[in-house]
Design an enzyme around this catalytic site. Structure first.
Site, PDB file in Angstrom:
ATOM      1  N   THR A 177      -3.363   7.323   9.550  1.00 35.81           N
ATOM      2  CA  THR A 177      -3.310   5.914   9.170  1.00 35.81           C
ATOM      3  C   THR A 177      -2.730   5.777   7.769  1.00 35.81           C
ATOM      4  OG1 THR A 177      -5.155   5.309  10.588  1.00 35.81           O
ATOM      5  CG2 THR A 177      -4.707   3.865   8.729  1.00 35.81           C
ATOM      6  N   GLN A 186      -0.865   6.562  19.505  1.00 34.94           N
ATOM      7  CA  GLN A 186      -2.315   6.644  19.667  1.00 34.94           C
ATOM      8  C   GLN A 186      -2.887   5.242  19.885  1.00 34.94           C
ATOM      9  OE1 GLN A 186      -5.254   7.490  16.455  1.00 34.94           O
ATOM     10  NE2 GLN A 186      -5.613   9.388  17.574  1.00 34.94           N
ATOM     11  N   HIS A 226      -7.437   7.145  21.746  1.00 35.80           N
ATOM     12  CA  HIS A 226      -8.304   7.499  20.620  1.00 35.80           C
ATOM     13  C   HIS A 226      -9.760   7.260  21.036  1.00 35.80           C
ATOM     14  CE1 HIS A 226      -9.693   8.376  16.742  1.00 35.80           C
ATOM     15  NE2 HIS A 226      -8.944   7.579  15.995  1.00 35.80           N
ATOM     16  N   ASN A 244     -13.919   9.787  16.274  1.00 35.82           N
ATOM     17  CA  ASN A 244     -14.114   9.276  14.911  1.00 35.82           C
ATOM     18  C   ASN A 244     -14.921   7.986  14.816  1.00 35.82           C
ATOM     19  OD1 ASN A 244     -12.632  11.443  14.183  1.00 35.82           O
ATOM     20  ND2 ASN A 244     -10.831  10.329  13.496  1.00 35.82           N
ATOM     21  N   TYR A 265     -14.951   5.289  16.714  1.00 35.35           N
ATOM     22  CA  TYR A 265     -14.352   4.039  17.159  1.00 35.35           C
ATOM     23  C   TYR A 265     -14.880   3.675  18.552  1.00 35.35           C
ATOM     24  CZ  TYR A 265     -11.553   4.709  13.011  1.00 35.35           C
ATOM     25  OH  TYR A 265     -11.170   4.901  11.702  1.00 35.35           O
ATOM     26  N   ARG A 284      -8.114  12.055  22.485  1.00 33.64           N
ATOM     27  CA  ARG A 284      -8.679  12.675  21.289  1.00 33.64           C
ATOM     28  C   ARG A 284     -10.195  12.493  21.293  1.00 33.64           C
ATOM     29  NH1 ARG A 284      -7.598  11.366  14.804  1.00 33.64           N
ATOM     30  NH2 ARG A 284      -7.058  13.507  14.274  1.00 33.64           N
ATOM     31  N   ASN A 300     -17.429   7.390  10.278  1.00 27.45           N
ATOM     32  CA  ASN A 300     -17.787   6.038  10.714  1.00 27.45           C
ATOM     33  C   ASN A 300     -19.165   5.964  11.373  1.00 27.45           C
ATOM     34  OD1 ASN A 300     -15.357   4.791   9.799  1.00 27.45           O
ATOM     35  ND2 ASN A 300     -14.304   5.724  11.537  1.00 27.45           N
ATOM     36  N   GLY A 351      -2.600  17.414   9.769  1.00 25.20           N
ATOM     37  CA  GLY A 351      -2.621  16.066   9.248  1.00 25.20           C
ATOM     38  C   GLY A 351      -2.022  15.977   7.860  1.00 25.20           C
TER      39      GLY A 351
END
Length: 369
Positions: free
Chosen positions: A25, A97, A178, A181, A183, A230, A238, A326
């Site tokens: 991001t 993604q 996605h 993480n 979400y 992923r 998060n 990354g």
């Protein structure tokens, strides 16, 4: 014996090497519209075997951070077209993604200033990014509302439509769902954020239901061979937490094995942090074995803190087919060549990670022209 630089098949995707640019991001898409600067950024990195774009919102409701791109409007799709064309002209492969942030959002970013949505009305103990007075600013996430079960089919359809638009209109080679993480799909998976009592909560099978519905819908629209996913079994990101992640994720990958996906992308440990979490033990070899035993043939991609030595060993011993990098790709557009030549790496400028212009984005020097 395979090396990082050998070609590999990932579903329908023939990749020139096993080095993947991880989704990163960067908050440089005002109004959720990709820009010409993004074309330059991704094209600079097209020597990766595969580029996975930054997380891209599938709807306005799915957005959780300022200036992240989307896939839900004509201008957004038109903005992605020159990016995919340029990457292809440079010999690369690129997938987008697909992102729904769920509760990791703020009312300022939601349609009509509404609450973010989540499996349960539990506020995430984390922050998001807003642009205030032209400056990226971290702020606490807003209190979410629990999604009604009647809303979930529309979310599944939105993922499916975004995937179809990505491939058929924007020109992507495929998509990555996605589900990591902390979400939305990860929120449904994990017991810390999912306290529902209907068919989408409680048992691990129920908590995995939405994720599997989404993957089936996407694979049905564009083909499993163009679909990746992923997962992050134990990340701290998060406010993500599950009381018993091993059986949960073993179950998930066994179900995914039936769908003939291009790849499974696993974040090992805490995203962007420690690879080993003593208080959250997890057996990644067992996870991969469960996937293969269930008939899964997709490429196995690993991520988090891999340097060249670790990456080469993982490919050599067969524990991974693809390695995602990354931060090294932020500062090294020619990362593949640098790894091949054992050359030193540029150091990324963390102050320019989120928001801004060309500085810290497209101006990193390459050793190899």
């Amino acid at each position: 014996m395979p090396t990082l630089f050998d070609p590999v098949q990932a579903g329908d995707l023939r990749l020139a090497n096993r080095i993947v640019m991880a989704p990163l991001t960067r908050n440089r898409a005002p109004d959720a519209i990709p820009t010409p600067l993004m074309t330059e950024y991704y094209t600079q990195r097209a020597t990766a075997g595969l580029i996975i774009t930054e997380a891209t919102a599938i709807s306005h409701q799915a957005q959780g951070y300022a200036d992240v791109p989307g896939l839900y409007g004509t201008e957004q799709l038109d903005g992605w077209k020159p990016i995919t064309e340029a990457v292809h002209d440079a010999g690369g492969k690129i997938v987008v993604q697909l992102w729904h942030v769920g509760r990791v959002s703020h009312t300022d970013l939601q349609p009509n200033g509404g609450k973010p949505v989540a499996p349960s009305a539990i506020t995430a103990k984390t922050k998001t990014v807003l642009i205030r007075d032209g400056v990226p600013t971290f702020v606490a996430t807003s209190e979410p509302r629990a999604l009604d079960a009647a809303e979930l089919p529309d979310i599944v359809h939105t993922y499916q439509a975004a995937a179809r638009n990505a491939v058929e209109t924007a020109g992507f080679d495929g998509v990555e769902i996605h589900a990591a993480n902390g979400y939305l799909l990860d929120q449904f998976l994990k017991s810390g954020s999912n306290q529902r009592t209907d068919d989408y909560g409680g048992s691990l099978k129920n908590r995995a239901r939405l994720l599997l519905e989404v993957v089936r819908a996407v694979a049905g629209a564009i083909g499993g061979g163009r679909t990746g996913i992923r997962l992050s079994p134990v990340t701290l990101s998060n406010d993500a937490y599950d009381a018993d992640p091993q059986p949960l994720f073993d179950y998930v990958v066994k179900q995914l094995a039936k769908l003939n996906l291009a790849y499974i992308h696993i974040i090992e440990g805490a995203t962007g942090g420690a690879r080993d979490l003593p208080d959250r033990p997890f057996d990644y070899a067992e996870l991969k074995a469960a996937y293969r035993a269930a008939g899964g043939k997709g490429a196995w991609m690993v991520n988090n803190g891999y340097n060249q030595e670790l990456a080469e060993q993982a490919v050599k011993d067969g524990s991974a087919d693809l390695i995602a990098f990354g931060k090294p790709f932020i500062a090294n557009p020619d990362l593949v060549a640098r790894l091949r030549g054992n050359a030193p790496l540029n150091t990324p400028d963390q102050a320019t990670f989120y928001g801004g212009g060309a500085k810290g984005y497209t101006d990193y020097p390459s050793l190899y022209k």
